[in-house]
Scaffold this active site. Structure first.
Site, mmCIF file in Angstrom:
data_model
loop_
_atom_site.group_PDB
_atom_site.id
_atom_site.type_symbol
_atom_site.label_atom_id
_atom_site.label_comp_id
_atom_site.label_asym_id
_atom_site.label_seq_id
_atom_site.Cartn_x
_atom_site.Cartn_y
_atom_site.Cartn_z
ATOM 1 C CG HIS A 123 10.352 -15.066 6.739
ATOM 2 N ND1 HIS A 123 8.535 -14.460 6.541
ATOM 3 C CD2 HIS A 123 8.834 -16.339 7.711
ATOM 4 C CE1 HIS A 123 8.327 -15.165 6.998
ATOM 5 N NE2 HIS A 123 8.110 -15.854 7.356
ATOM 6 C CG HIS A 169 1.675 -17.114 4.383
ATOM 7 N ND1 HIS A 169 0.607 -18.243 3.683
ATOM 8 C CD2 HIS A 169 2.838 -17.206 4.505
ATOM 9 C CE1 HIS A 169 2.189 -19.173 3.923
ATOM 10 N NE2 HIS A 169 3.113 -18.756 4.250
#
Lengths: 751, 222
Positions: A47, A93
């Site tokens: 990430h 998200h």
């Protein structure tokens, strides 16, 4: 140093491989302690470090005359004249939302807003791109309901309008939904700031909410690994949003920047303080000393490593010159938001962590931020169709037309397609969003193919669109990604906007698997080629990998967000034709059922999309853009999901008028079947409605520009009648509208 | 004349309300801690989520220092307009009757609606005529107007129902389709729809501007 042994997880539990751990030891020239290991595990996660995608991203073009800020900053920005810049970025998200949809989606919005105001831009618009499983699944309905409510809650409460977006429902997203949010902001170019820390001796000030145990390990635990059964236990790693706190923080930060009180500013997102401080120090080529005991805490007994990795929301990190500190603190107090000087910029190039003065961690910034090993993908083209195929057309026809209807009859297929949740009106969702606050919104959702917002101190406006049809990318990752860019540019063209810049979010499965690696590799090439040929720079983006479960990967889903500018918002055509208007089909549209909504409903999906010539579509986009700007058309709409028949029906519904359409010229031109011309999909098709007297002139102008234009019919009556060779769809306008508006009954079957 | 537009932490529409006021007169923001309204001729309590509205819409804002000043201003006959959250605040403060409950569908709703104006003697409606139709957007989570039947009867018989949603367009389940009401003397008006978002045809409608120009022209003439 650090927490006692046994209290901290080992590197494997934190998601680091053995060789990555060895590399850390090599870089530090010793074993890391617990605090340091926690920091590395986060900044070296997929990430934060983009370790499987960074090499590919180098293919994307990032230069352009109008680019003010490019990739690497909190958000990209393009110049829109008069001293203003428009900043924008899309971010995912996904994993938090799959675990807890309301808070996951809400904090997704909160995070992307912070990225935009971190560079000194006031957020003026949100768009969102959502993917769920099919709506007949209770889980999908739960995720949809929660995510839409969460997006609305955050954006509505903070006063940023949500002006557009898209939602697709496809089985591969059943376990792993996608929540991508894009924020667009407006800044005076002179007041924008970068995230680079500078000036040894300057203070590091943490602003906003206090720091708690929420979201610890979110980026590494959730976002960088596949989702598994029992993931409910990961709920504590999902952050909780507080839009009121963010609203105060936003106003406070913009005031501080406006008054020139900050040297630089950075939001706290994934990996919290660790990544913010690390990235600020790295960008500025400096070091930072932090004392975690100076951080305002929600729970007094938090460990140093917890404070360093907490993902508590609504926090910003600023660099402040010491003489300015009192003014900064006073401004934060006025806005009733927190502020604490927690450290200072140093010349040493190290990120050093102290706990009440005691050293608990010391790592070279470059090791933390820049030295994460990057991996080469090992792409392999899949042997065939990697996903399921399920015939649902019969059910859809029965639901929207009646049991006795013939699922082969175009007059039954059209309402079934219009009622298909991915095609149907998303009013149920967008009415839950404030699309008007700011009083800039010239075109709201469903009024045009792109949102249109006025610019201040100017007669001009911007158009914004977000797109990405994962199913078509699954059929052909290269062509599908090209289409995503073209679709966005086409939407902008319909409101007369010329693209200035692009942001993207690459949502893919596990890149360590060769078939997913192949999808990723091909899709990035497609994005790069389309951007180059359209001359649109990529100014920022985000990568979300490991979107898969035991049931396999999601559809490869590059989501593209685009911002363009237009000269005169008062001339922007909508989607509603007038009674008596003539309709033309403009552009190189060559319909094919491959990857189409109809092919999906028939359970007939497979690899491959027709080849396309980007430059031909680009020429049509440019022609339509000028047409939209001229004010000559009463309505323009691009052909997309569900093909020509659905696009025509959407226009008829918008205008409240029937249509009589004859597609034989298209059948002849493309050598396609009647059914394919009705429901086939592909890029490069625009429907233009205009007074009959202007039709001939348009055909001539199109021909001069090398862009085809076919006269296909006109608007009148109360039926939609579309014929193409042997096929004819004939549906009453009100029946078409009922089908297209049927989403609420699918979301809430009890209604 | 000068409008004062209240600004609470969590306000969302104060800048839009300010811009709407500035189309017809002078205007400035009034910070929630201010207590001096000297020089202000009319007050707008704008929309948003004052103080986060985590307790109940408007429940905290009514206790703000600025609202105490607004209550005194209203008692002295000063024109006060509450929009959406501002309407909720005015009801919480007892300056207007009734309450705003969560929408019937329990979802936030943003939609352009048509309103019918019914004659009142409010300064905010001096340029409107009985029966005028206005296209103005609503956007709220708690907009369902409620009051006991005897209060509703009294409001109707005394001409204090200023706006109703057009037939079939009641978006939230409001009692008797009521969208906006005034106090007894008419100087205080509250409504759920957002006139400040309807001041320019380019963004959908200019019908809302009449509320602001009503007060401005009335006070300019005085």
């Amino acid at each position: 140093m650090g927490p006692p042994a046994g209290q901290v997880a080992t590197h494997r539990e934190l998601g680091l491989t053995d060789s990555e751990y060895e590399r850390i030891v090599e870089l530090l020239e010793r074993e890391p302690n617990g605090v340091e290991l926690a920091m590395f595990s986060l900044l070296w996660s997929e990430h934060c470090a983009y370790k499987h995608s960074r090499k590919l991203l180098g293919r994307l073009p990032t230069d352009g005359e109008r680019v003010v800020m490019g990739p690497g900053e909190n958000a990209g920005a393009v110049d829109v004249g008069n001293g203003y810049a428009v900043a924008f970025k899309v971010e995912s998200h996904n994993h938090p939302s799959a675990v807890e949809p309301f808070q996951g989606a809400a904090t997704g919005v909160g995070g992307i807003l912070r990225d935009v105001f971190a560079i000194g831009a006031r957020p003026i618009a949100i768009l969102d791109s959502l993917r769920f499983g099919e709506l007949d699944s209770e889980r999908s309905r739960y995720l949809l309901d929660g995510a839409v409510a969460g997006i609305g809650h955050y954006g509505n409460s903070i006063g940023v309008p949500n002006v557009g977006g898209e939602i697709y429902f496809e089985a591969p997203y059943e376990q792993n939904c996608l929540i991508n949010a894009m924020c667009v902001g407006l800044a005076r170019t002179s007041e924008m700031v970068r995230a680079a820390a500078a000036g040894p001796g300057n203070l590091i000030v943490l602003m906003g909410a206090s720091t708690g145990r929420d979201g610890i390990g979110g980026a590494s635990v959730l976002a960088s690994a596949e989702l598994e059964a029992g993931d409910d236990a990961k709920r504590p790693t999902v952050q909780i949003g507080d839009p009121f706190e963010e609203s105060k923080l936003l106003e406070c930060c913009l005031e501080l920047l406006n008054r020139g009180l900050l040297v630089s500013l950075q939001d706290l997102g994934a990996a919290g303080l660790t990544s913010s401080a690390g990235e600020m120090a790295s960008a500025g080529g400096v070091g930072i000393d932090l004392d975690v005991r100076k951080v305002p805490l929600r729970e007094a007994d938090m460990e140093a490593f917890e404070i360093m990795v907490s993902e508590s929301q609504e926090r910003m990190l600023a660099v402040v010159e010491p003489p300015r500190l009192d003014e900064v603190v006073a401004t934060c107090q006025r806005w009733q938001t927190g502020s604490a000087a927690i450290g200072e910029v140093t010349g040493g190039g190290h990120l050093r962590i102290f706990d009440a003065g005691e050293p608990v961690g010391d790592v070279p910034v470059s090791a933390l931020v820049d030295e994460c090993p990057l991996y080469d993908l090992e792409p392999a083209e899949p042997e065939g169709w990697m996903y399921s195929n399920e015939e649902t057309l019969g059910t859809q026809v029965a639901l929207s037309v009646g049991r006795s209807a013939d699922a082969g009859d175009p007059s039954a297929i059209l309402p079934a397609l219009l009622a298909s949740p991915s095609v149907a009106s998303k009013r149920w969702a967008f009415e839950q969003y404030d699309s008007l606050v700011g009083s800039r919104t010239v075109r709201r959702p469903e009024q045009a193919d792109a949102a249109v917002l006025m610019l201040p101190e100017s007669e001009r406006a911007i158009g914004i669109s977000i797109d990405g049809n994962g199913r078509r990318v699954a059929c052909d990752p290269y062509a599908g990604a090209v289409e995503a860019v073209l679709e966005c540019a086409a939407n902008l063209a319909c409101v007369g906007a010329e693209p200035l810049g692009l942001t993207n979010c690459l949502n893919f499965g596990n890149p360590e698997k060769p078939n997913v690696a192949w999808q990723l590799d091909r899709a990035v090439s497609g994005l790069a080629d389309a951007c180059r040929k359209l001359g649109v720079p990529v100014v920022g983006g985000n990568v979300s990998l490991y979107n898969e479960t035991g049931q396999g990967p999601i559809y490869p889903t590059p989501v593209v967000g685009m911002v363009g500018e237009l000269p005169d918002p008062s001339r922007v055509p909508g989607m509603a034709p007038r009674d008596g208007d003539e309709l033309l089909l403009v552009g190189p549209f060559a319909p094919s059922l491959a990857g189409s909504e109809l092919a999906k409903l028939r359970g007939d999906l497979g690899p491959g999309l027709p080849a396309l010539e980007i430059s031909e579509v680009a020429a049509a986009i440019a022609f339509v853009r000028e047409l939209a700007r001229s004010g000559a058309a009463s309505a323009i709409h691009d052909v997309s999901d569900g093909g020509l028949a659905c696009a025509l029906a959407e226009m008829a519904i918008a205008g409240g008028v029937g249509l009589g359409i004859e597609l034989d010229p298209l059948v002849e031109l493309r050598g396609a079947s009647g059914e394919t011309c009705l429901f086939g999909e592909g890029p490069g098709g625009f429907l233009v409605a205009l007074p009959e007297a202007s039709a001939l002139k348009l055909v001539e102008e199109a021909a001069e520009g090398g862009v085809g234009a076919l006269r296909i019919g006109s608007c009148d009556g109360e039926r939609i009648v579309i014929s193409a060779a042997e096929a004819e769809a004939s549906v009453a306008l009100e029946d078409a509208e009922r089908a297209w508006r049927s989403l609420p009954s699918r979301v809430d079957p009890g209604r | 004349m000068t409008f004062g537009v209240l600004q609470f932490p969590g306000s969302c529409d104060e800048r839009d309300a300010l811009a709407a006021c500035e189309r017809v007169a002078e205007a400035r923001l009034v910070w929630h801690e201010e207590t001096d309204l000297a020089g202000i001729d009319a007050v707008v309590v704008p929309g948003g989520f004052s103080y986060g509205d985590y307790l109940r819409a408007g429940a905290i804002a009514r206790f703000s220092p600025a609202m105490e000043a607004v209550a005194a201003f209203a008692a002295g006959g000063g024109p006060v307009l509450g929009i959406c959250n501002g309407f909720q605040v005015l009801c919480e403060a007892g300056l207007l009757p009734g309450a705003l409950l969560p929408n019937e569908e329990l979802r936030f709703l943003c939609r352009q609606v048509e309103l019918g104006y019914e004659g009142t003697d409010s300064p905010w409606a001096s340029e409107l005529s009985d029966g005028d139709a206005l296209s103005i957007p609503v956007k709220h989570m708690s907009g369902r107007y409620f009051a006991p039947d005897d209060v509703l009867d009294e409001l109707e018989s005394s001409g204090r129902v200023a706006f109703r949603y057009a037939e079939g367009q009641n978006p939230n389940g409001s009692a008797r389709d009521i969208a906006g009401v005034t106090n007894e003397s008419g100087n205080v008006l509250g409504l759920m729809p957002h006139p400040e978002h309807a001041v320019d045809p380019l963004t959908g409608s200019a019908d809302g501007l009449k509320l602001f120009s009503s007060v401005a022209s009335l006070l300019a003439a005085a």
